[in-house]
Design a protein around this motif. Structure first.
Motif, mmCIF file in Angstrom:
data_model
loop_
_atom_site.group_PDB
_atom_site.id
_atom_site.type_symbol
_atom_site.label_atom_id
_atom_site.label_comp_id
_atom_site.label_asym_id
_atom_site.label_seq_id
_atom_site.Cartn_x
_atom_site.Cartn_y
_atom_site.Cartn_z
ATOM 1 N N PHE A 188 0.849 -1.190 0.000
ATOM 2 C CA PHE A 188 0.000 0.000 0.000
ATOM 3 C C PHE A 188 0.887 1.245 0.000
ATOM 4 O O PHE A 188 1.013 1.930 1.002
ATOM 5 C CB PHE A 188 -0.908 0.021 1.238
ATOM 6 C CG PHE A 188 -1.761 -1.189 1.385
ATOM 7 C CD1 PHE A 188 -1.444 -2.166 2.303
ATOM 8 C CD2 PHE A 188 -2.879 -1.360 0.598
ATOM 9 C CE1 PHE A 188 -2.221 -3.281 2.445
ATOM 10 C CE2 PHE A 188 -3.669 -2.470 0.739
ATOM 11 C CZ PHE A 188 -3.347 -3.445 1.661
ATOM 12 N N SER A 219 0.556 4.183 -1.194
ATOM 13 C CA SER A 219 -0.065 5.483 -0.956
ATOM 14 C C SER A 219 -0.882 5.505 0.337
ATOM 15 O O SER A 219 -1.415 6.544 0.689
ATOM 16 C CB SER A 219 -0.959 5.869 -2.137
ATOM 17 O OG SER A 219 -2.003 4.922 -2.264
ATOM 18 N N GLY A 220 -0.987 4.405 1.037
ATOM 19 C CA GLY A 220 -1.807 4.333 2.249
ATOM 20 C C GLY A 220 -1.028 4.653 3.507
ATOM 21 O O GLY A 220 -0.904 3.801 4.392
ATOM 22 N N TRP A 221 -0.527 5.891 3.602
ATOM 23 C CA TRP A 221 0.286 6.259 4.760
ATOM 24 C C TRP A 221 -0.511 6.218 6.052
ATOM 25 O O TRP A 221 0.013 5.895 7.111
ATOM 26 C CB TRP A 221 0.909 7.644 4.561
ATOM 27 C CG TRP A 221 2.015 7.588 3.559
ATOM 28 C CD1 TRP A 221 1.979 8.041 2.281
ATOM 29 C CD2 TRP A 221 3.312 7.019 3.750
ATOM 30 N NE1 TRP A 221 3.176 7.793 1.652
ATOM 31 C CE2 TRP A 221 4.013 7.165 2.545
ATOM 32 C CE3 TRP A 221 3.947 6.398 4.809
ATOM 33 C CZ2 TRP A 221 5.314 6.723 2.372
ATOM 34 C CZ3 TRP A 221 5.240 5.962 4.651
ATOM 35 C CH2 TRP A 221 5.906 6.128 3.434
ATOM 36 N N SER A 222 -1.780 6.544 6.005
ATOM 37 C CA SER A 222 -2.583 6.514 7.239
ATOM 38 C C SER A 222 -2.738 5.086 7.739
ATOM 39 O O SER A 222 -2.680 4.838 8.944
ATOM 40 C CB SER A 222 -3.946 7.165 6.996
ATOM 41 O OG SER A 222 -4.633 6.486 5.959
ATOM 42 N N LEU A 223 -2.891 4.131 6.821
ATOM 43 C CA LEU A 223 -2.984 2.728 7.222
ATOM 44 C C LEU A 223 -1.652 2.233 7.784
ATOM 45 O O LEU A 223 -1.618 1.505 8.783
ATOM 46 C CB LEU A 223 -3.397 1.864 6.030
ATOM 47 C CG LEU A 223 -4.798 2.100 5.474
ATOM 48 C CD1 LEU A 223 -5.017 1.252 4.227
ATOM 49 C CD2 LEU A 223 -5.842 1.781 6.531
#
Length: 174
Positions: free
Chosen positions: A134, A136-140
């Motif tokens: 992921f 681009s999923g920095w929040s995850l």
């Protein structure tokens, strides 16, 4: 005789980086059929120079008179070790456990080299794969990092009193 020389050799191992020893350790683990097992993750750091030095310094702070009085009361060497010395060394043992646990919990290199099975993946390997999967999923990813740090923070809070006592008294000679 030779005790100081042996101690210097043990302390000298602290300056050798683990990455330099990875090939010999890998070959030993392969020879012992321990690759892709939990033992491949445990054995290389089960005993190290830092732990030996830390415990030695702590045991030097314990008065010899305690050993002598136990021997006069009829205790043998094993009884003195298990019933007197180790309970007194509880702060140093907990300190060493916390240092070792946190170091192993955050280790990425050793599990990457010594294991390939999916069920032996450590937290750091999963986080590394999570980041690749992921991108681009920095929040995850940050949520996973926070969740993965909860056991370390919990263990530190549980052992904080002993940890502080172990750090404060290690190396002090009476």
């Amino acid at each position: 005789p030779g005790r100081q020389t042996l101690l210097l050799i043990v302390i000298a191992t602290l300056v050798i980086p683990f990455q330099l020893l990875v090939i010999p350790i890998f070959l030993v683990l392969k020879w012992g059929h321990l690759l892709n097992t939990y033992w491949a993750l445990i054995l290389p750091t089960a005993v190290n120079g830092f732990g030996i030095f830390l415990l030695r310094q702590y045991f030097l702070t314990i008065p010899v008179e305690l050993e002598e009085s136990a021997a006069l009361d009829g205790a043998n060497r094993w009884q003195i070790l298990w019933q007197i010395m180790l309970p007194l060394a509880k702060p140093a043992l907990i300190t060493l456990f916390l240092f070792t646990f946190i170091g192993e919990w955050n280790d990425l290199f050793k599990p990457l080299v010594f294991t390939t099975k999916a069920e032996l993946k450590t937290v750091q390997l999963v986080l590394a794969e999570f980041q690749e999967q992921f991108t681009s999923g920095w929040s995850l990813l940050m949520a996973a990092v926070v969740i993965s740090s909860i056991p370390v923070i919990g263990l530190f809070l549980i052992g904080q009193k002993q940890f502080i006592r172990g750090i404060a008294t290690t190396g002090i000679k009476n």
